[in-house]
Scaffold this motif. Structure first.
Motif, PDB file in Angstrom:
ATOM      1  N   ASP A 145       0.825  -1.207   0.000  1.00 60.88           N
ATOM      2  CA  ASP A 145       0.000   0.000   0.000  1.00 60.88           C
ATOM      3  C   ASP A 145       0.858   1.255   0.000  1.00 60.88           C
ATOM      4  N   TYR A 146       0.431   2.248  -0.741  1.00 59.96           N
ATOM      5  CA  TYR A 146       1.047   3.567  -0.620  1.00 59.96           C
ATOM      6  C   TYR A 146      -0.019   4.627  -0.769  1.00 59.96           C
ATOM      7  N   LYS A 147       0.372   5.866  -0.484  1.00 58.70           N
ATOM      8  CA  LYS A 147      -0.624   6.919  -0.401  1.00 58.70           C
ATOM      9  C   LYS A 147      -0.158   8.129  -1.212  1.00 58.70           C
ATOM     10  N   TYR A 152      -5.437   6.128  -1.111  1.00 59.02           N
ATOM     11  CA  TYR A 152      -4.608   4.940  -0.951  1.00 59.02           C
ATOM     12  C   TYR A 152      -4.575   4.126  -2.243  1.00 59.02           C
ATOM     13  N   LEU A 163      11.282  -1.089  -5.925  1.00 59.33           N
ATOM     14  CA  LEU A 163      11.051   0.301  -5.537  1.00 59.33           C
ATOM     15  C   LEU A 163      12.407   0.968  -5.560  1.00 59.33           C
ATOM     16  N   PHE A 184       5.431   8.023  -5.712  1.00 56.20           N
ATOM     17  CA  PHE A 184       4.756   8.622  -4.557  1.00 56.20           C
ATOM     18  C   PHE A 184       5.818   9.193  -3.627  1.00 56.20           C
ATOM     19  N   GLY A 186       7.810   9.440  -0.103  1.00 58.33           N
ATOM     20  CA  GLY A 186       8.079   8.561   1.019  1.00 58.33           C
ATOM     21  C   GLY A 186       9.554   8.245   1.122  1.00 58.33           C
ATOM     22  N   PHE A 191       9.591   1.448   3.956  1.00 55.77           N
ATOM     23  CA  PHE A 191       9.095   0.275   3.248  1.00 55.77           C
ATOM     24  C   PHE A 191       9.944  -0.962   3.552  1.00 55.77           C
TER      25      PHE A 191
END
Lengths: 252, 447
Positions: A145-147, A152, A163, A184, A186, A191
């Motif tokens: 999941d990422y935002k 979401y 990634l 995204f 982050g 992660f």
């Protein structure tokens, strides 16, 4: 047993589709059951149990509400990210691209094609849904999941390839999966901690070892199923060889 | 006052009128032998009249030509000619006055005696010198005018386009009359040359400012008229889009009902014994596929987008797609889409994504591009969707020069990537699904 939902406002078609679904379950010997047949949004919600894995056959326009099917699908997707959603609808009701963005349904069945085609597609979809649902119920952490902003996004862990970060775009994470490239805000460290199955092969790469093809330990180059490659840092070389040999043993 | 021999006076008068006419010809670019002869004749006649009526002969002269113009043109003034004549008269009167004063100063300095009498004594030389200086000024002015000729022509085109001729005429004619009045009254009241000179000088400065103001005024009007035209054009486009939308909705509704009826009838047809009925049903089902081409009315939905720039871009791309036989679909399911930040960057990125999709579908059979916009609270997604029949290397996709085609340079996507990198709240997602390439620009807005 996973539940199957059917929503269609036309009585004759509803009866036909129900028949096809029951047939499909029998043919595939699927672990599914046609639990709910509804002709309106209200009666759908009476039967609906949130967060229950299942297969949903939805018509788009219900009693001249053009977006009824879409609204229900959005709710189902939000409650249960892995729910299997299939739209049965006429060609013009479809905003395919919008649907893909909002719902990412498993399939669209066009009514224009005629009843025989619909019957065949329903049977095929039941087979695929059966396989997917079975797979999800085994492993627990199967979504990444990422935002972005307040929204979401979920990606199947099996699809994740890597990634990574780029020096010229600090604070952004790029993610490559089998069929997409997304980005995204982050940090990779978060992660790495949240998803221990992923391997940090150097400062800016976090990769899914399930989707690797080969590893050349001399040049320290790791190759992936999509053809991309990644350099492994000297420090991580030994660790990676250990993990890979362990993996080979267990699969043999 | 200086009393000058009548023959010299005639020469001076003739010179002024002839200069006015030649400048007028220059403005209109209409030199020829016939004009030259008539110019000499009319200048002589009015120069002679000028001997009896002082400086006002210039006004009579201009008035006569305007009247002749008006009568010859069936009681209608040719604005271009009239304005050109008055401008020429204005300029020449000023230049003549300046020439005379310059000549005076030269004579005073040369003889070191500041008396008007000496001008009478040396009148032959004096008139000659002042006319020479006048000619010099005239040449300088024409060189200056020649330099601005293109700009002047452009200004004149604007004046004609927006029917401002009458206003400009009134304005310059008013200035001319005022000028004449000053000359006339100072002659009648025997105002000293120094005073007259300063009045004329001030007047000249005011005149220059007036013309500057005039140019500014014309440009302002031009911009205003263009804006009005655009508003009308936009309104017509909106009306057109609304009517297309209405037709599209009606047609869609009918099609939807029709398809449902056909589908429901199928089970009755199946149980029927009539082969004729079955055949007929089959025929209709066949024809139905023809109907699926109904569409394209959906461009009207673009009105839901509140940003002129984004709406404009999509409409523009819609027409480009049409000219290239690309089926360009717009998917806007919401009533209203609001954009307020980074609009120019969004327009540039969306432009690149659409161009890219258009270029790609030119190389394949299914020439169909879809643009969908979804908007929730503070997140907007703009997706450009085109069919694709090859796989892509996502990591290289945005590198400068990457392309799947031979002839294409591939700079577009690299530029889009750079714009996104420079902007904090933009994200790009690239996805291949069901044989379609979906490129989605995600905009995190507000707060």
């Amino acid at each position: 047993m996973f539940p199957v939902y059917l929503l269609e406002d036309n009585a004759i078609q509803r009866q036909k589709y129900a028949e096809f679904i029951k047939n499909g379950i029998l043919i595939n010997d699927a672990n599914l059951e046609l639990k709910s047949i509804s002709d309106s949004t209200e009666s759908f919600y009476q039967d609906y149990i949130p967060q229950e894995q299942g297969l949903y056959f939805l018509d788009m326009e219900i009693n001249s509400d053009k977006l009824a099917g879409l609204n229900i699908a959005e709710k189902v997707r939000k409650d249960t990210p892995l729910a299997q959603i299939v739209f049965i609808t006429t060609h013009d009701e479809l905003s395919l691209t919008t649907l893909e963005r909002k719902i990412a349904p498993m399939d669209y069945i066009l009514k224009d094609k005629g009843l025989d085609e619909i019957k065949q597609r329903i049977t095929e979809d039941i087979e695929v849904a059966q396989m997917n649902l079975q797979k999800y119920s085994h492993s627990s952490k199967n979504l990444l999941d990422y935002k972005i902003g307040s929204r979401y996004f979920s990606i199947m862990m099996d699809d994740v390839i890597m990634l990574y970060t780029q020096k010229d775009v600090p604070g952004r994470i790029f993610i490559i999966t089998k069929n997409q490239l997304a980005e995204f805000s982050g940090s990779l460290n978060t992660f790495e901690n949240d998803y221990p199955d992923l391997f940090r092969c150097n400062r800016s790469y976090l990769v899914n070892l399930e989707n690797t093809t080969t590893y050349d330990s001399h040049s320290r180059t790791l190759s992936f199923t999509d053809g991309s490659t990644c350099e492994v840092s000297f420090r991580k070389n030994k660790e990676l060889i250990k993990i890979l040999s362990k993996k080979n043993k267990s699969s043999n | 006052m200086v009393y000058i021999d009548w023959q010299l006076s005639l020469v001076a008068n003739f010179f002024v009128l002839f200069a006015i006419l030649q400048m007028h010809r220059y403005f209109l670019n209409s030199f020829n032998i016939g004009h030259l002869i008539s110019d000499i004749a009319i200048s002589l006649i009015f120069g002679y009249i000028g001997l009896f009526v002082d400086d006002i002969f210039i006004l009579l002269f201009v008035g006569f030509i305007l009247l002749a113009n008006w009568l010859l043109n069936k009681r209608h003034l040719n604005m271009e000619q009239s304005i050109s004549l008055i401008m020429a008269a204005n300029v020449e009167t000023i230049l003549f006055s300046l020439g005379t004063y310059t000549a005076r100063i030269i004579f005073f300095i040369a003889l070191n005696e500041w008396k008007l009498q000496i001008l009478e004594e040396f009148q032959q030389n004096f008139i000659l010198v002042s006319l020479l200086i006048n000619t010099l000024y005239l040449v300088l002015f024409l060189l200056f005018a020649n330099f601005y000729r293109a700009a002047t022509v452009k200004l004149w085109i604007q004046i004609e386009q927006y029917h401002l001729g009458k206003r400009v005429f009134t304005m310059s004619f008013g200035v001319f009359i005022a000028f004449m009045v000053i000359l006339l009254i100072s002659d009648m009241q025997s105002v000293t040359a120094t005073l007259q000179a300063s009045i004329l000088l001030i007047f000249t400065i005011i005149l220059i400012f007036t013309y500057r103001q005039l140019i500014f005024f014309v440009r302002t009007i031009a911009i205003q008229r263009q804006a009005q035209a655009k508003v009308i054009y936009n309104k017509q486009l909106n009306d057109y889009l609304t009517s297309v939308q209405q037709q599209y909705t009606d047609l869609r509704k009918f099609k939807h009902d029709f398809q449902n009826i056909m589908l429901s009838m199928k089970s009755f047809v199946d149980t029927s014994d009539s082969t004729e009925l079955k055949q007929y049903y089959q025929d209709i089902v066949q024809e139905q596929t023809e109907m699926s081409t109904v569409g394209n009315g959906n461009i009207a939905q673009i009105q839901a987008v509140d940003s002129d720039a984004i709406r404009g871009l999509i409409i523009q791309k819609f027409f480009i797609a049409k000219s290239q036989q690309i089926d360009f679909q717009i998917e806007l399911t919401q009533e209203k889409y609001h954009f307020d930040e980074n609009i120019l960057i969004i327009v540039r990125i969306l432009g690149i994504l659409l161009d890219n999709a258009f270029e790609y579908v030119q190389t394949i059979d299914e020439k169909r591009v879809t643009c969908a916009i979804t908007q929730d609270d503070n997140i907007t997604e703009i997706t450009v969707d085109n069919p694709i029949n090859e796989s892509l290397n996502f990591k290289d996709l945005f590198k400068t020069g990457y392309t799947t085609k031979d002839k294409h340079t591939g700079f577009g996507l690299a530029n889009a990537r750079r714009l996104i990198t420079e902007t904090d709240n933009l994200y790009l997602e690239t996805k291949i699904i069901h044989g379609h390439l979906l490129m989605t620009l995600i905009i995190v807005g507000g707060e």
